[in-house]
Design a protein around this motif. Structure first.
Motif, mmCIF file in Angstrom:
data_model
loop_
_atom_site.group_PDB
_atom_site.id
_atom_site.type_symbol
_atom_site.label_atom_id
_atom_site.label_comp_id
_atom_site.label_asym_id
_atom_site.label_seq_id
_atom_site.Cartn_x
_atom_site.Cartn_y
_atom_site.Cartn_z
ATOM 1 N N LEU A 103 -0.081 2.452 16.879
ATOM 2 C CA LEU A 103 -1.287 2.121 16.073
ATOM 3 C C LEU A 103 -1.274 2.718 14.815
ATOM 4 N N ARG A 104 -0.884 4.072 14.822
ATOM 5 C CA ARG A 104 -0.942 4.743 13.312
ATOM 6 C C ARG A 104 0.375 4.164 12.484
ATOM 7 N N ARG A 105 1.355 3.533 13.410
ATOM 8 C CA ARG A 105 2.420 2.918 12.396
ATOM 9 C C ARG A 105 2.069 1.595 11.789
ATOM 10 N N TYR A 106 1.185 0.893 12.570
ATOM 11 C CA TYR A 106 0.687 -0.162 12.012
ATOM 12 C C TYR A 106 -0.621 -0.187 10.783
ATOM 13 N N PHE A 107 -1.261 0.800 10.795
ATOM 14 C CA PHE A 107 -2.377 0.747 9.985
ATOM 15 C C PHE A 107 -2.183 1.918 8.888
ATOM 16 N N VAL A 108 -1.491 3.071 9.383
ATOM 17 C CA VAL A 108 -1.482 4.364 8.443
ATOM 18 C C VAL A 108 -0.185 4.165 7.696
ATOM 19 N N GLY A 109 0.988 3.556 8.561
ATOM 20 C CA GLY A 109 2.338 3.853 8.118
ATOM 21 C C GLY A 109 2.713 4.980 8.748
ATOM 22 N N PHE B 40 0.798 -1.196 0.087
ATOM 23 C CA PHE B 40 -0.163 0.039 0.064
ATOM 24 C C PHE B 40 0.955 1.247 0.021
ATOM 25 N N LYS B 41 1.888 1.254 -0.215
ATOM 26 C CA LYS B 41 2.993 2.348 -0.419
ATOM 27 C C LYS B 41 3.225 3.048 0.945
ATOM 28 N N ARG B 42 3.174 2.280 1.975
ATOM 29 C CA ARG B 42 3.261 2.775 3.424
ATOM 30 C C ARG B 42 4.775 2.607 3.924
ATOM 31 N N PHE B 43 5.649 3.622 4.212
ATOM 32 C CA PHE B 43 6.747 3.667 4.482
ATOM 33 C C PHE B 43 6.870 3.578 6.099
ATOM 34 N N ARG B 44 7.759 2.808 6.644
ATOM 35 C CA ARG B 44 8.029 2.783 8.068
ATOM 36 C C ARG B 44 9.605 2.677 8.340
ATOM 37 N N THR B 45 9.797 3.559 9.203
ATOM 38 C CA THR B 45 11.266 3.413 9.655
ATOM 39 C C THR B 45 11.479 2.057 10.599
ATOM 40 N N GLU B 46 12.585 1.094 10.231
ATOM 41 C CA GLU B 46 12.553 -0.167 10.995
ATOM 42 C C GLU B 46 13.852 -0.220 12.088
ATOM 43 N N GLY B 47 14.763 0.864 11.667
ATOM 44 C CA GLY B 47 15.708 0.756 12.604
ATOM 45 C C GLY B 47 17.017 1.660 11.986
ATOM 46 N N TYR B 48 17.917 2.278 13.008
ATOM 47 C CA TYR B 48 18.939 2.866 12.750
ATOM 48 C C TYR B 48 20.060 2.291 13.733
ATOM 49 N N THR B 49 21.358 2.628 12.791
ATOM 50 C CA THR B 49 22.629 1.939 13.409
ATOM 51 C C THR B 49 23.771 2.735 12.813
#
Length: 556
Positions: A439-445, A401-410
């Motif tokens: 919840l916003r991260r899971y549903f909206v991105g 659905f073209k939703r971006f999420r930040t998974e981690g930094y290092t």
């Protein structure tokens, strides 16, 4: 045991540097009939005279020496090209050659003929060489595919290159419906080659020749690297090969293929080797003149750092379809050229289960070149500990659905010593202060992100002596594996080799040796102090034991 030997129809490979025009083959074809296999009956007496019954069919034998790419016409081709039917191109040339042969007054009656590289027979895809002479044999799927891959383009037109320079398309990189030609070009890297077929016409002499009676005696292929493929191999004194006709009667033929090229004597071989050595020496001198005697050296008191790295994989992140965005953070006194790329983005990769881990394989290469020179006039800055560059990594995910999420930094610190190193760095990501952000991260991105990605290590705006990140909420995520190959170049390395002394001039100016020496001296002093403290403690315990023992004895 020689009678039990069966000839091998497999391919043999040879490599030669000699001109291919000198290659010759000696081919001998013999017909083996029933009159040759079964002994004739005893002679009968007729009117008192002994008369022997002649063989019904005489032995049919033929021997010819064939030069590489020599065209020998078959009986069917002679009948085809003897009459002018307004031929064009190659057929016109064959018509002229056949007319010249017939003008000599003799009609050839040969069984052995050839197909050269530019014949249609050599260009077709149906010429699969069978390993046996069984009529029920069918080519395998692999044989059909490889025969298709050996196809060359018919026609003498020049093929120009589509592009002269490297080009990476920005769109339509993946072709969901590739053509056969595209698949062959991408999957098979085959060198250009020439092919020649040694054929035999096994049809009876008394009737016209037909294509069904033409069989392949041998296939000779030569690629541009000088590798000669001979199928089947030369007999070299072994048992002849056997071929059988498919018509009624099943006549059997035996044939032998021998190498008939002129062999060089010892004097010619020595002369050729001398010529090759002279050519190689001249080529070596030419390369030496192009390269020069010295490497390109950096400026004095400058350390040149070259890093060739690879983002190998990422694993154990929450979502799938991962990609990495990373860049190189340059500390003080480090510089790069203007055209040097210092930021990259990998491709999007889906994860695959390996054991208990969800792994995404990137195999994304990158490289950069940096220079370090401490040209500060401030003494405090000259004595400052040098910091090597940092590679800041950010792992993100992109779903359908073209939703971006930040998974981690290092971050990964470039090693301060040359060599190869594999580094696995654990990642974290910031989390919000409430459940609504998750919840916003899971549903909206979307998710909390760092405004300054250097905050992963030491922020670029930090000026104090103590860094505190207390109160910043994070969550442990996956890990990223990076391979780094580090090279260093400086004039001081040449001084070390020439003067055979310890390296110090440049690295002392860089502060590396000084810091390492200070750390080593501090550790050595701490070690000695610790040993003295332990020794003093042991002595004190011994004195205490002796004193306690004396007091106990006196009390007793």
């Amino acid at each position: 045991m020689a009678d039990l030997y069966e000839p091998d129809f497999g391919a043999a490979y040879y490599r030669s540097k000699d001109p291919v025009k000198n290659l010759k083959f000696n081919v001998q074809l013999d017909r083996v009939t029933s009159s040759n296999i079964v002994p004739s009956s005893e002679p009968e007496e007729h009117n008192g005279d002994a008369q022997s019954m002649p063989n019904d069919i005489q032995k049919d034998s033929e021997q010819v020496v064939i030069v590489w790419q020599e065209k020998i016409f078959s009986q069917r081709e002679i009948e085809t090209y003897r009459v002018d039917n307004n031929f064009d191109g190659l057929e016109r040339k064959y018509h002229e050659e056949v007319t010249a042969i017939l003008s000599r007054g003799t009609t050839p009656n040969n069984r052995i003929f050839t197909y050269v590289d530019h014949d249609n027979f050599s260009q077709s895809d149906e010429n699969v060489f069978y390993m046996t002479n069984s009529p029920s044999e069918t080519p395998t799927v692999l044989a059909e595919k490889m025969a298709h891959l050996r196809r060359r383009r018919v026609g003498g037109g020049k093929q120009t290159r589509q592009r002269n320079t490297g080009f990476v398309p920005k769109v339509n990189i993946v072709d969901s419906q590739p053509s056969d030609d595209l698949r062959n070009r991408n999957h098979i890297m085959e060198a250009p080659s020439q092919v020649m077929y040694i054929m035999a016409d096994l049809s009876p002499r008394e009737r016209p020749a037909t294509p069904d009676e033409e069989v392949i005696l041998g296939i000779v292929a030569l690629d541009c690297n000088g590798v000669l493929c001979m199928r089947p191999d030369f007999n070299r004194g072994r048992k002849p090969y056997v071929v059988e006709t498919s018509s009624f009667g099943k006549e059997v033929f035996e044939y032998m293929i021998e190498h008939a090229s002129k062999v060089m004597n010892r004097q010619e071989q020595d002369k050729e080797m001398k010529m090759y050595r002279e050519v190689y020496n001249r080529h070596k001198d030419f390369l030496q003149a192009c390269v020069g005697d010295e490497f390109e050296m950096p400026a004095p008191d400058v350390l040149r750092l070259l890093v060739y790295g690879e983002i190998e994989s990422a694993k154990n992140f929450e979502f799938d379809d991962l990609y990495c965005h990373f860049f190189v953070d340059l500390p003080k006194f480090w510089t790069a050229e203007k055209h040097q790329q210092l930021s990259w983005v990998t491709q999007t990769c889906s994860t695959k289960v390996e054991g208990r881990d969800d792994v995404a394989k990137f195999s994304f290469p990158f490289s950069f070149e940096l220079f370090y020179k401490n040209d500060s006039v401030n003494e405090d800055e000259q004595d400052e500990v040098p910091h090597f560059p940092l590679i800041m990594l950010e792992v993100l995910s992109l779903d359908s659905f073209k939703r971006f999420r930040t998974e981690g930094y290092t971050y990964v610190t470039v090693p301060n010593a040359p060599g190869s190193k594999k580094i696995t760095s654990h990642c974290w990501r910031p989390i919000g202060m409430s459940v609504a952000s998750e919840l916003r991260r899971y549903f909206v991105g979307g998710s909390p992100e760092l405004e300054d990605q250097t905050y992963t290590a030491i922020p670029s705006t930090f000026q104090g002596s103590h860094l505190s990140k207390y109160g910043f909420r994070t969550e442990t995520t996956g890990e990223v594996t990076v391979n780094l190959n580090v090279m260093m170049q400086a004039r001081a390395f040449m001084e070390k080799k020439s003067q055979k002394r310890s390296l110090g001039s440049l690295l002392d100016n860089l502060g590396v040796n000084a810091v390492q020496a200070n750390i080593a001296s501090v550790l050595e002093a701490f070690k000695k102090a610790r040993q003295r403290m332990m020794q003093a403690r042991e002595n004190a315990e011994k004195e205490l034991t002796k004193t306690t023992g004396r007091s106990v004895e006196s009390a007793a």
